[in-house]
Design a protein around this motif. Structure first.
Motif, mmCIF file in Angstrom:
data_model
loop_
_atom_site.group_PDB
_atom_site.id
_atom_site.type_symbol
_atom_site.label_atom_id
_atom_site.label_comp_id
_atom_site.label_asym_id
_atom_site.label_seq_id
_atom_site.Cartn_x
_atom_site.Cartn_y
_atom_site.Cartn_z
ATOM 1 N N LEU A 17 0.737 -1.271 -0.158
ATOM 2 C CA LEU A 17 0.133 0.032 -0.151
ATOM 3 C C LEU A 17 0.768 1.362 -0.042
ATOM 4 O O LEU A 17 0.601 2.221 -0.499
ATOM 5 C CB LEU A 17 -0.956 0.096 1.127
ATOM 6 N N GLN A 20 2.608 1.312 -3.409
ATOM 7 C CA GLN A 20 1.273 1.505 -4.607
ATOM 8 C C GLN A 20 2.059 1.013 -6.172
ATOM 9 O O GLN A 20 1.933 2.015 -6.992
ATOM 10 C CB GLN A 20 0.836 2.879 -4.538
ATOM 11 N N GLY A 43 0.401 4.908 -9.039
ATOM 12 C CA GLY A 43 1.270 5.756 -7.867
ATOM 13 C C GLY A 43 2.539 5.348 -7.661
ATOM 14 O O GLY A 43 3.290 5.712 -6.797
ATOM 15 N N PHE A 44 3.044 4.170 -8.470
ATOM 16 C CA PHE A 44 4.466 3.475 -8.229
ATOM 17 C C PHE A 44 5.423 4.500 -8.571
ATOM 18 O O PHE A 44 5.397 5.303 -9.675
ATOM 19 C CB PHE A 44 4.546 2.233 -8.817
ATOM 20 N N LEU A 85 -3.631 6.147 1.027
ATOM 21 C CA LEU A 85 -3.166 4.511 1.000
ATOM 22 C C LEU A 85 -1.691 4.429 1.731
ATOM 23 O O LEU A 85 -1.618 3.469 2.453
ATOM 24 C CB LEU A 85 -2.935 4.104 -0.370
ATOM 25 N N THR A 86 -0.938 5.388 1.289
ATOM 26 C CA THR A 86 0.442 5.291 2.194
ATOM 27 C C THR A 86 0.209 5.398 3.760
ATOM 28 O O THR A 86 0.739 4.826 4.378
ATOM 29 C CB THR A 86 1.147 6.866 1.670
#
Length: 291
Positions: free
Chosen positions: A138, A141, A145-146, A263-264
């Motif tokens: 997460l 990502q 979002g990577f 998410l982070t």
């Protein structure tokens, strides 16, 4: 005693603050100075401070066996790799995101010690490690979002794990200050050699101040981490390692106007939660053995 435990918790919190403030200073330098130059110059100052501390405490000793020097050499390789990968990620990613990925370290070290050193690991902790890795996914990502720089942070976790497994093989008689100063020397020499191939930036008053502060904060981080081993119950203080993430969130917002996405933050919370659970299970296991 409770007062000693609170001292240990404060020292652990201070140690994490020292390391994280150092990270912030190095990230500030990333806009004006090559990585190799910054690490080399910081390393020179750090080596001097660690040597003075070691002489003051009387904990420097270099008449070690060949086996110990081989292990220290392997540890230095891990230290150099971890420093390069971590700072490369730090120079390109928000400080809180990099720090959040590193919070998986207790889980990875526990798993590696089980796999390579045959240390016991129950199903509860194995399950916690699995959940913790979901938290890491997460944070990094994979997908839209990577960031490729996340791989450098993960590589830093791998190098630190290798380094810490080597430490477990060292003799208890080998002074930790000797190990620390050899690590600092190896990083300084390694990055000094690497800096020959890059164009050095001029060191103005601002850069010199940042370098001095970075070295000072690293020194404080190590000093407090040594002191915490001598006060109170280390099992009580260990969870306070995670305060480093809080410092990173604060510094990222204040200094760099960075704040992780939802998410982070969820991933970081999962990693910290599983790490705390793992520490709790390790403490229970140690207490049951002691009985």
């Amino acid at each position: 005693m409770p007062s000693d435990n609170f001292k240990a918790a404060a020292l652990m919190t201070g140690s994490m603050a020292g390391y994280t403030f150092n990270d912030a200073c190095m990230k500030v330098l990333s806009t004006t100075m090559p990585l190799e130059q910054a690490v080399f110059l910081r390393g020179v100052l750090t080596c001097v401070l660690l040597y003075v501390l070691g002489r003051y405490l009387g904990t420097l000793r270099f008449n070690l066996t060949r086996r110990e020097w081989k292990l220290i050499g392997l540890r230095c390789v891990g230290e150099i790799g971890a420093t390069y990968c971590f700072l490369t990620a730090l120079f390109h990613m928000p400080i809180a995101n990099v720090t959040a990925i590193l919070q998986v370290l207790p889980l990875v070290i526990a798993l590696a010690a089980w796999a390579f050193l045959s240390e016991p690991l129950g199903w509860r902790r194995l399950a916690a490690i699995g959940v913790g890795f979901i938290g890491v996914l997460l944070i990094i990502q994979p997908g839209a979002g990577f960031s490729v720089w996340s791989l450098y942070a993960l590589a830093a976790v791998g190098f630190i794990t290798f380094r810490d497994l080597v430490v477990r093989k060292l003799s208890p008689e080998t002074p930790s200050m000797t190990v620390a100063i050899m690590a600092a020397l190896s990083i300084t020499i390694g990055f000094g050699v690497a800096s020959v191939g890059v164009d050095w930036a001029p060191v103005d008053g601002w850069s010199a101040t940042m370098l001095g502060m970075a070295a000072f904060f690293v020194f404080l981080g190590y000093l407090f981490s040594v002191m915490v081993m001598r006060v109170g119950d280390i099992a009580f203080a260990a969870p306070f390692r995670y305060t480093g993430l809080i410092w990173a969130l604060i510094l990222g917002l204040v200094l760099f106007n960075e704040w992780p996405n939802q998410l982070t933050l969820i991933g970081a919370a999962i990693v910290v939660g599983t790490g705390l659970f793992t520490l709790f299970r390790e403490r229970k296991a140690a207490q049951s053995v002691a009985r």
